[in-house]
Write a protein that holds these residues in place. Structure first.
Motif, PDB file in Angstrom:
ATOM      1  N   LYS A  66      33.605 -36.611  38.131  1.00  0.00           N
ATOM      2  CA  LYS A  66      34.870 -36.813  38.842  1.00  0.00           C
ATOM      3  C   LYS A  66      34.646 -37.758  40.010  1.00  0.00           C
ATOM      4  O   LYS A  66      33.540 -37.865  40.529  1.00  0.00           O
ATOM      5  N   GLU A 100      30.566 -33.207  32.890  1.00  0.00           N
ATOM      6  CA  GLU A 100      31.834 -33.651  33.477  1.00  0.00           C
ATOM      7  C   GLU A 100      31.488 -34.583  34.607  1.00  0.00           C
ATOM      8  O   GLU A 100      30.382 -34.551  35.125  1.00  0.00           O
ATOM      9  N   PHE A 148      36.349 -38.004  46.945  1.00  0.00           N
ATOM     10  CA  PHE A 148      36.244 -38.744  48.208  1.00  0.00           C
ATOM     11  C   PHE A 148      35.683 -40.162  47.998  1.00  0.00           C
ATOM     12  O   PHE A 148      34.813 -40.624  48.738  1.00  0.00           O
ATOM     13  N   LYS A 192      29.039 -24.013  51.424  1.00  0.00           N
ATOM     14  CA  LYS A 192      28.471 -23.803  50.087  1.00  0.00           C
ATOM     15  C   LYS A 192      26.943 -23.975  50.102  1.00  0.00           C
ATOM     16  O   LYS A 192      26.219 -23.178  49.512  1.00  0.00           O
ATOM     17  N   LYS A 245      27.533 -26.616  41.708  1.00  0.00           N
ATOM     18  CA  LYS A 245      28.298 -26.718  42.971  1.00  0.00           C
ATOM     19  C   LYS A 245      29.219 -27.921  42.823  1.00  0.00           C
ATOM     20  O   LYS A 245      28.833 -29.050  43.086  1.00  0.00           O
ATOM     21  N   ILE A 246      30.413 -27.654  42.329  1.00  0.00           N
ATOM     22  CA  ILE A 246      31.283 -28.782  41.971  1.00  0.00           C
ATOM     23  C   ILE A 246      32.684 -28.601  42.542  1.00  0.00           C
ATOM     24  O   ILE A 246      33.060 -27.507  42.948  1.00  0.00           O
ATOM     25  N   ASP A 247      33.449 -29.698  42.551  1.00  0.00           N
ATOM     26  CA  ASP A 247      34.811 -29.606  43.061  1.00  0.00           C
ATOM     27  C   ASP A 247      35.682 -28.890  42.024  1.00  0.00           C
ATOM     28  O   ASP A 247      35.253 -28.664  40.890  1.00  0.00           O
ATOM     29  N   TYR A 287      30.799 -38.068  41.191  1.00  0.00           N
ATOM     30  CA  TYR A 287      29.904 -36.914  41.145  1.00  0.00           C
ATOM     31  C   TYR A 287      29.923 -36.397  39.713  1.00  0.00           C
ATOM     32  O   TYR A 287      30.990 -36.319  39.100  1.00  0.00           O
ATOM     33  N   GLY A 288      28.779 -36.008  39.184  1.00  0.00           N
ATOM     34  CA  GLY A 288      28.767 -35.501  37.825  1.00  0.00           C
ATOM     35  C   GLY A 288      27.650 -34.498  37.593  1.00  0.00           C
ATOM     36  O   GLY A 288      26.650 -34.464  38.309  1.00  0.00           O
ATOM     37  N   THR A 289      27.857 -33.691  36.552  1.00  0.00           N
ATOM     38  CA  THR A 289      26.893 -32.656  36.191  1.00  0.00           C
ATOM     39  C   THR A 289      26.030 -33.139  35.027  1.00  0.00           C
ATOM     40  O   THR A 289      26.532 -33.280  33.908  1.00  0.00           O
ATOM     41  N   GLY A 311      36.383 -30.622  38.604  1.00  0.00           N
ATOM     42  CA  GLY A 311      35.218 -30.481  37.720  1.00  0.00           C
ATOM     43  C   GLY A 311      35.091 -29.047  37.240  1.00  0.00           C
ATOM     44  O   GLY A 311      34.782 -28.788  36.081  1.00  0.00           O
ATOM     45  N   ARG A 362      38.800 -35.008  53.854  1.00  0.00           N
ATOM     46  CA  ARG A 362      38.296 -33.732  53.341  1.00  0.00           C
ATOM     47  C   ARG A 362      39.229 -32.576  53.715  1.00  0.00           C
ATOM     48  O   ARG A 362      39.395 -31.626  52.951  1.00  0.00           O
ATOM     49  N   ARG A 385      22.800 -38.519  52.740  1.00  0.00           N
ATOM     50  CA  ARG A 385      22.940 -38.229  54.164  1.00  0.00           C
ATOM     51  C   ARG A 385      21.542 -38.059  54.749  1.00  0.00           C
ATOM     52  O   ARG A 385      20.582 -37.815  53.992  1.00  0.00           O
ATOM     53  N   SER A 426      35.341 -28.448  51.195  1.00  0.00           N
ATOM     54  CA  SER A 426      34.291 -29.081  51.976  1.00  0.00           C
ATOM     55  C   SER A 426      34.211 -28.400  53.344  1.00  0.00           C
ATOM     56  O   SER A 426      35.240 -28.166  53.984  1.00  0.00           O
ATOM     57  N   ALA A 481      23.135 -32.344  40.815  1.00  0.00           N
ATOM     58  CA  ALA A 481      24.192 -33.224  40.324  1.00  0.00           C
ATOM     59  C   ALA A 481      23.823 -34.681  40.584  1.00  0.00           C
ATOM     60  O   ALA A 481      22.899 -34.974  41.350  1.00  0.00           O
TER      61      ALA A 481
HETATM   62  P1  5GP Z   1      29.308 -33.675  49.222  1.00  0.00           P
HETATM   63  O1  5GP Z   1      29.451 -35.170  49.303  1.00  0.00           O
HETATM   64  O2  5GP Z   1      29.847 -33.009  50.456  1.00  0.00           O
HETATM   65  O3  5GP Z   1      27.917 -33.242  48.879  1.00  0.00           O
HETATM   66  O4  5GP Z   1      30.202 -33.183  48.006  1.00  0.00           O
HETATM   67  C1  5GP Z   1      31.544 -33.547  47.955  1.00  0.00           C
HETATM   68  C2  5GP Z   1      32.246 -32.748  46.872  1.00  0.00           C
HETATM   69  O5  5GP Z   1      31.741 -33.125  45.593  1.00  0.00           O
HETATM   70  C3  5GP Z   1      32.050 -31.244  46.976  1.00  0.00           C
HETATM   71  O6  5GP Z   1      33.319 -30.625  46.773  1.00  0.00           O
HETATM   72  C4  5GP Z   1      31.138 -30.929  45.847  1.00  0.00           C
HETATM   73  O7  5GP Z   1      31.337 -29.623  45.358  1.00  0.00           O
HETATM   74  C5  5GP Z   1      31.559 -31.971  44.830  1.00  0.00           C
HETATM   75  N1  5GP Z   1      30.542 -32.162  43.808  1.00  0.00           N
HETATM   76  C6  5GP Z   1      29.199 -32.183  43.957  1.00  0.00           C
HETATM   77  N2  5GP Z   1      28.593 -32.359  42.778  1.00  0.00           N
HETATM   78  C7  5GP Z   1      29.571 -32.428  41.845  1.00  0.00           C
HETATM   79  C8  5GP Z   1      29.578 -32.577  40.423  1.00  0.00           C
HETATM   80  O8  5GP Z   1      28.559 -32.674  39.751  1.00  0.00           O
HETATM   81  N3  5GP Z   1      30.791 -32.639  39.823  1.00  0.00           N
HETATM   82  C9  5GP Z   1      31.948 -32.533  40.510  1.00  0.00           C
HETATM   83  N4  5GP Z   1      33.090 -32.573  39.829  1.00  0.00           N
HETATM   84  N5  5GP Z   1      31.982 -32.373  41.837  1.00  0.00           N
HETATM   85  C10 5GP Z   1      30.808 -32.316  42.502  1.00  0.00           C
END
Ligand code: 5GP
Length: 252
Positions: free
Chosen positions: A141, A139, A144, A85, A168-170, A148-150, A173, A215, A111, A81, A104
């Protein structure tokens, strides 16, 4: 004749995984001090080499049973984070219109400035879990404290359109997708240093201080897994150069 400018800061480091330990990594137990700079895999410095990659998602049209003209490429794009990205992806997309992020789904609140269906599909926890239960997520996960999912459908659509579909995933994932889609290109974005990552996260006004601390802690684990398990490590110092490197990976 003008001297060519020296390649420096932004670099692609392609690491082989001789130990083959990546897939066996436990969820969190790998933060055994793998440094963010001085990248290593199993304690061995990675060779700074280009790894020619020409991976295309989907099955060969010549194979029996072929149904969909899948011509796109799947890219697993991760990084701690605050590493930049989104900025890099925006710039990459401007340079190469084939590059598209798979939108995702998340239960996190939008935000300021984020748009539903563009930045994320913002869902209630119930709606999210319904979709997950119906196998609509490749997937998912908890990251935080939010899910979050794809979405499979969004990803498959981009691939069928011949796009470079970016997940763009953790890293958790990412590992799951690597197992399910072994043809995916894997890219991990690195900050110039841990200190700089901290500065960037603190400078971001979108997260509250508690969230920033969470984070930062997570960044250690992300860096340990990312530097161990991703094929391409790209140092993000200057966005244009980072995009050069990403394009080189695609065309490599
Ligand atoms: P943010 O809240 O900052 O947008 O994202 C937080 C974290 O969730 C980031 O590491 C991001 O890559 C991850 N993330 C976003 N979309 C997905 C997803 O679809 N699957 C997974 N596993 N992680 C995700």
């Amino acid at each position: 004749m003008r001297a060519r400018p020296k390649r420096e800061a932004t670099a692609v480091i392609s690491c082989a995984d001789p130990s083959g330990t990546c897939r066996a990594l436990p969820d969190t137990g790998v933060a055994s001090g793998t440094p963010a700079n001085g990248i290593s895999r199993s304690g061995t410095p990675c060779p700074w080499i280009w790894l020619p990659l020409r991976r295309v998602s989907g099955r060969s049209p010549r194979k029996r049973g072929y149904r969909h003209p899948v011509t796109g490429r799947l890219v697993i794009f991760s990084g701690p984070s605050g590493v930049g990205k989104d900025t890099v992806l925006d710039a990459w997309r401007l340079r190469n219109p084939l590059v598209q992020r798979v939108v995702a789904a998340t239960t996190r609140a939008p935000r300021p400035g984020e748009v539903d269906g563009v930045d994320y599909h913002f869902l209630t926890r119930e709606a999210f879990l319904n979709k997950a239960n119906c196998n609509e997520m490749l997937e998912f996960k908890e990251v935080f404290g939010n899910l979050y999912g794809t979405p499979v459908e969004g990803m498959e659509r981009l691939l069928a359109e011949g796009k470079v579909a970016i997940l763009k995933i953790d890293v958790q994932g990412g590992l799951e997708v690597m197992a399910k889609r072994p043809g995916a290109v894997t890219v991990f974005l690195l900050p110039p240093s841990k200190a700089e990552l901290e500065d960037r996260l603190r400078a971001r006004s979108t997260d509250d201080p508690e969230d920033i601390e969470v984070r930062l802690k997570a960044a250690h684990t992300e860096l340990a897994i990312g530097t161990t398990c991703y094929e391409h490590l790209v140092l993000n110092v200057e966005v244009d150069r980072t995009v050069d490197e990403l394009e080189a990976i695609l065309n490599g």
